[in-house]
Design an enzyme around this catalytic site. Structure first.
Site, PDB file in Angstrom:
ATOM      1  N   ARG A  26       0.944  -1.084   0.015  1.00 46.20           N
ATOM      2  CA  ARG A  26       0.067   0.012   0.090  1.00 46.20           C
ATOM      3  C   ARG A  26       1.014   1.164   0.153  1.00 46.20           C
ATOM      4  NH1 ARG A  26      -4.982   0.326   4.220  1.00 46.20           N
ATOM      5  NH2 ARG A  26      -3.592   0.166   5.662  1.00 46.20           N
ATOM      6  N   THR A  62      -1.196   7.431  -0.984  1.00 43.51           N
ATOM      7  CA  THR A  62      -2.479   7.285  -1.693  1.00 43.51           C
ATOM      8  C   THR A  62      -3.229   6.131  -1.103  1.00 43.51           C
ATOM      9  OG1 THR A  62      -1.442   6.063  -3.219  1.00 43.51           O
ATOM     10  CG2 THR A  62      -1.147   8.146  -3.691  1.00 43.51           C
ATOM     11  N   ASP A 107      -1.839  -3.793  12.417  1.00 48.04           N
ATOM     12  CA  ASP A 107      -1.430  -4.210  11.116  1.00 48.04           C
ATOM     13  C   ASP A 107      -0.904  -5.442  11.359  1.00 48.04           C
ATOM     14  OD1 ASP A 107       0.839  -2.512   8.839  1.00 48.04           O
ATOM     15  OD2 ASP A 107       0.746  -4.872   9.436  1.00 48.04           O
ATOM     16  N   ASP A 143       2.441  -6.905  10.630  1.00 44.86           N
ATOM     17  CA  ASP A 143       3.367  -6.816  11.551  1.00 44.86           C
ATOM     18  C   ASP A 143       3.020  -7.633  12.769  1.00 44.86           C
ATOM     19  OD1 ASP A 143       4.930  -4.778  10.696  1.00 44.86           O
ATOM     20  OD2 ASP A 143       3.822  -2.988  11.532  1.00 44.86           O
TER      21      ASP A 143
HETATM   22  N1  URA Z   1      -4.335  -3.751   6.956  1.00 46.48           N
HETATM   23  C1  URA Z   1      -3.905  -3.955   8.241  1.00 46.48           C
HETATM   24  O1  URA Z   1      -3.272  -4.964   8.542  1.00 46.48           O
HETATM   25  N2  URA Z   1      -4.690  -3.473   9.164  1.00 46.48           N
HETATM   26  C2  URA Z   1      -5.656  -2.825   9.064  1.00 46.48           C
HETATM   27  O2  URA Z   1      -6.557  -2.592   9.991  1.00 46.48           O
HETATM   28  C3  URA Z   1      -5.955  -2.543   7.633  1.00 46.48           C
HETATM   29  C4  URA Z   1      -5.062  -2.728   6.797  1.00 46.48           C
END
Ligand code: URA
Length: 214
Positions: free
Chosen positions: A109, A113, A205, A208
């Site tokens: 990502r 953007t 995330d 992570d």
């Molecule tokens: N990607 C993630 O890892 N967590 C989110 O909340 C949104 C996208």
């Protein structure tokens, strides 16, 4: 959590799925337990996603007699992992359908953007003979899922489903708008997306938390 009436959106609210999801959401869950729970959840979700997989009859011998019994052709199934977080779901699903083929799409990502940028694409041969299940733990803005499914559609597979752990109304709407033929399987539809493209209340995330990189 949002309720859902769209027949293309399957919220898997089995108690075992919901219990494991709650444990994963907790901010004090260790990397090890997050990964283990994701694996277990993916196995449970695979059960729902493969519910309509075609079977064929074969003749087998039990210790007592011959019978006609059903088997699936796992090789016709392609699990496509959106890197890197998709790996967490892929492993669990492969332990239930070990014969499945595997494709990978590398997307990140763009933090400004929030658009998906592709850096890797590798699929099995003969995609037009196969049913595809695309996996990514979080369907947030929908940009990655939309881009991945668009790339896979060019290869003309028999069907495409999308599996995530968590989504939100914005993610569901975006994916349904661009790919209305693709069924979504998720453990929950959370309240909303924040300005940074994260799902609330969510679990943070996913990449992570799976890989311990936060
Ligand atoms: N990607 C993630 O890892 N967590 C989110 O909340 C949104 C996208």
């Amino acid at each position: 959590m949002t309720s859902n009436t769209d027949p293309f959106v399957h919220v898997i609210n089995h108690p075992l799925v919901q219990h494991k999801l709650t444990l994963m959401r907790r901010k004090d869950a260790s990397t090890n337990s997050f990964r283990t729970l994701l694996n277990e959840l993916a196995m449970l979700m695979a059960y729902e996603v493969t519910r309509d997989m075609p079977t064929q009859d074969i003749e087998i011998d039990t210790p007592l007699e011959t019978m006609t019994a059903k088997v699936i052709d796992g090789k016709k199934l392609v699990l496509v992992s959106i890197l890197r977080a998709g790996t967490g779901i892929l492993d669990g699903m492969l332990s239930v359908v070990p014969g499945a083929r595997v494709g990978h799409i590398g997307l990140y990502r763009d933090p400004k953007t929030l658009q998906a940028v592709e850096y890797y694409f590798k699929m099995p041969k003969d995609m037009q003979e196969r049913d595809v299940v695309v996996v990514d733990p979080m369907l947030a803005t929908g940009n990655s899922a939309i881009a991945a499914i668009g790339r896979i559609k060019v290869l003309n597979p028999k069907s495409i489903k999308f599996v995530c752990l968590l989504t939100c109304p914005e993610g569901v709407a975006a994916l349904r708008r661009v790919h209305p033929d693709v069924a979504i399987f998720t453990a929950a539809i959370d309240r909303q997306l924040n300005d940074h493209g994260y799902i609330l209340p969510g679990l943070g995330d996913a990449g992570d938390r799976i890989f311990g990189t936060q």
